[in-house]
Design a protein around this motif. Structure first.
Motif, PDB file in Angstrom:
ATOM      1  N   ILE A  67       3.658 -27.273  16.805  1.00 42.35           N
ATOM      2  CA  ILE A  67       2.913 -27.563  15.579  1.00 42.35           C
ATOM      3  C   ILE A  67       2.984 -29.059  15.316  1.00 42.35           C
ATOM      4  O   ILE A  67       4.082 -29.623  15.221  1.00 42.35           O
ATOM      5  CB  ILE A  67       3.499 -26.790  14.380  1.00 42.35           C
ATOM      6  CG1 ILE A  67       3.310 -25.288  14.568  1.00 42.35           C
ATOM      7  CG2 ILE A  67       2.852 -27.251  13.077  1.00 42.35           C
ATOM      8  CD1 ILE A  67       4.003 -24.449  13.508  1.00 42.35           C
ATOM      9  N   VAL A  68       1.836 -29.701  15.211  1.00 41.73           N
ATOM     10  CA  VAL A  68       1.776 -31.110  14.832  1.00 41.73           C
ATOM     11  C   VAL A  68       1.743 -31.141  13.308  1.00 41.73           C
ATOM     12  O   VAL A  68       0.684 -31.118  12.688  1.00 41.73           O
ATOM     13  CB  VAL A  68       0.551 -31.810  15.448  1.00 41.73           C
ATOM     14  CG1 VAL A  68       0.565 -33.306  15.122  1.00 41.73           C
ATOM     15  CG2 VAL A  68       0.511 -31.593  16.953  1.00 41.73           C
ATOM     16  N   ALA A  69       2.927 -31.171  12.712  1.00 37.43           N
ATOM     17  CA  ALA A  69       3.048 -31.039  11.253  1.00 37.43           C
ATOM     18  C   ALA A  69       2.910 -32.402  10.590  1.00 37.43           C
ATOM     19  O   ALA A  69       3.755 -32.833   9.795  1.00 37.43           O
ATOM     20  CB  ALA A  69       4.383 -30.390  10.899  1.00 37.43           C
ATOM     21  N   CYS A  70       1.830 -33.066  10.908  1.00 38.78           N
ATOM     22  CA  CYS A  70       1.589 -34.431  10.427  1.00 38.78           C
ATOM     23  C   CYS A  70       0.081 -34.657  10.414  1.00 38.78           C
ATOM     24  O   CYS A  70      -0.567 -34.539  11.460  1.00 38.78           O
ATOM     25  CB  CYS A  70       2.275 -35.435  11.350  1.00 38.78           C
ATOM     26  SG  CYS A  70       1.936 -37.165  10.974  1.00 38.78           S
ATOM     27  N   ASN A  71      -0.457 -34.991   9.252  1.00 41.85           N
ATOM     28  CA  ASN A  71      -1.894 -35.232   9.165  1.00 41.85           C
ATOM     29  C   ASN A  71      -2.308 -36.452   9.959  1.00 41.85           C
ATOM     30  O   ASN A  71      -3.345 -36.452  10.634  1.00 41.85           O
ATOM     31  CB  ASN A  71      -2.307 -35.387   7.703  1.00 41.85           C
ATOM     32  CG  ASN A  71      -2.090 -34.124   6.902  1.00 41.85           C
ATOM     33  OD1 ASN A  71      -1.039 -33.940   6.294  1.00 41.85           O
ATOM     34  ND2 ASN A  71      -3.063 -33.236   6.905  1.00 41.85           N
ATOM     35  N   THR A  72      -1.509 -37.526   9.906  1.00 41.60           N
ATOM     36  CA  THR A  72      -1.850 -38.755  10.624  1.00 41.60           C
ATOM     37  C   THR A  72      -1.916 -38.511  12.121  1.00 41.60           C
ATOM     38  O   THR A  72      -2.866 -38.922  12.803  1.00 41.60           O
ATOM     39  CB  THR A  72      -0.823 -39.858  10.312  1.00 41.60           C
ATOM     40  OG1 THR A  72      -0.866 -40.156   8.908  1.00 41.60           O
ATOM     41  CG2 THR A  72      -1.116 -41.120  11.101  1.00 41.60           C
ATOM     42  N   ALA A  73      -0.908 -37.832  12.663  1.00 39.76           N
ATOM     43  CA  ALA A  73      -0.903 -37.548  14.099  1.00 39.76           C
ATOM     44  C   ALA A  73      -2.034 -36.609  14.476  1.00 39.76           C
ATOM     45  O   ALA A  73      -2.638 -36.750  15.548  1.00 39.76           O
ATOM     46  CB  ALA A  73       0.441 -36.959  14.510  1.00 39.76           C
ATOM     47  N   SER A  74      -2.347 -35.649  13.608  1.00 37.27           N
ATOM     48  CA  SER A  74      -3.439 -34.724  13.906  1.00 37.27           C
ATOM     49  C   SER A  74      -4.774 -35.457  13.955  1.00 37.27           C
ATOM     50  O   SER A  74      -5.633 -35.169  14.797  1.00 37.27           O
ATOM     51  CB  SER A  74      -3.495 -33.611  12.858  1.00 37.27           C
ATOM     52  OG  SER A  74      -2.320 -32.825  12.894  1.00 37.27           O
ATOM     53  N   VAL A  75      -4.965 -36.424  13.061  1.00 35.69           N
ATOM     54  CA  VAL A  75      -6.205 -37.192  13.031  1.00 35.69           C
ATOM     55  C   VAL A  75      -6.367 -38.026  14.292  1.00 35.69           C
ATOM     56  O   VAL A  75      -7.432 -38.064  14.913  1.00 35.69           O
ATOM     57  CB  VAL A  75      -6.243 -38.095  11.785  1.00 35.69           C
ATOM     58  CG1 VAL A  75      -7.397 -39.093  11.866  1.00 35.69           C
ATOM     59  CG2 VAL A  75      -6.366 -37.260  10.522  1.00 35.69           C
TER      60      VAL A  75
END
Length: 268
Positions: A67-75
């Motif tokens: 789970i990429v629990a980070c909005n910045t990393a997901s973007v």
């Protein structure tokens, strides 16, 4: 079953606690990057490079999903993460819960970091899922950093400043940074107006936890024995939960569950 989560810092606690509630028997790997945070001010290329390093340290523990629990990393890094880790490891990104918030009717406020506020990514989500709802984008400078440090005074100032930029009539607030879910109570108290209906807050933790289980063909089993292990990786080094994490209920839940009790507190 083993689920890994990654973030720049302790914003992953909310999603990790959500996974633990759904599957107390799951082993958890929490990988973060205290040496490189914050990621928000970094370039897209830099965020991607750091996210890949963190993801690889988690993947080395052979999880069933990440789970990429980070909005910045997901973007910025989700395509690169999926390409690097391959088809055999499901990678679940975190998207601000604009769609369910808009489905409940407006007006809606989206609280996010200054870097995310007004970004093409966030504007695209608003156009796709909330075109017929009045949406106010609210930048929250300093809030994620204050949460990361568990600085109550700084959290209070940042929340109060964001609340002042939030229209009185909003019915829902989207928590567009995973760190914000750790201080939901502060946000609700600051934004709830006297005489108005109860405010709805929309985070992403429960949704990404459920999606991770679906991707690996597992079902929620909250009644399962609390036997899941907890592994914490800080910038590539195996360690204990940071002391700041234990100031939040989600962090205390993770340490208290099953074999995780054996973990000591990492003093910063």
């Amino acid at each position: 079953m083993k689920i890994a989560l990654m973030d720049a810092g302790i914003g992953l606690l909310a999603a990790a606690a959500a996974v633990r509630r759904l599957r107390p028997d799951a082993d958890l790997v929490l990988a973060s990057d205290p040496d490189g945070m914050p990621w928000g001010p970094r370039t897209s290329q830099d965020v991607t490079a750091r996210a890949l390093t963190v993801a690889e340290s988690a993947a080395a523990r052979r999880p069933d999903a990440l789970i990429v629990a980070c909005n910045t990393a997901s973007v910025h890094a989700l395509p690169a993460l999926r390409a690097r880790l391959g088809a055999d490891l499901p990678v679940i990104g975190t998207v601000p819960a604009i769609k369910p918030a808009a489905a409940g009717g407006g007006p809606v406020a989206v609280w996010a970091t200054p870097a995310t506020t007004g970004s093409p990514y966030q504007r695209g989500l608003i156009e796709e899922f909330a075109a017929d709802v009045r949406v106010t984008e609210v930048p929250c400078p300093g809030l994620s950093d204050a949460v990361e440090c568990a600085d109550e005074a700084a959290i209070g100032r940042a929340v109060a400043a964001a609340a002042a930029r939030t229209p009185d009539e909003v019915k829902a607030v989207v928590l567009g940074c995973t760190h914000y879910e750790l201080v939901e109570r502060h946000i609700r108290e600051a934004v709830q107006r006297p005489g108005r209906p109860p405010l709805a807050l929309y985070g992403s933790a429960d949704a990404v936890a459920a999606q991770a289980l679906r991707r690996i063909g597992e079902q929620p089993a909250p009644e399962a024995p609390a036997q899941g292990n907890l592994t914490v990786i800080l910038s590539g080094r195996e360690a204990a939960l940071p002391a700041a994490a234990l100031t939040y209920e989600e962090g205390r839940q993770l340490r208290a569950a099953g074999p995780a009790r054996r973990e000591a507190v990492h003093e910063q």
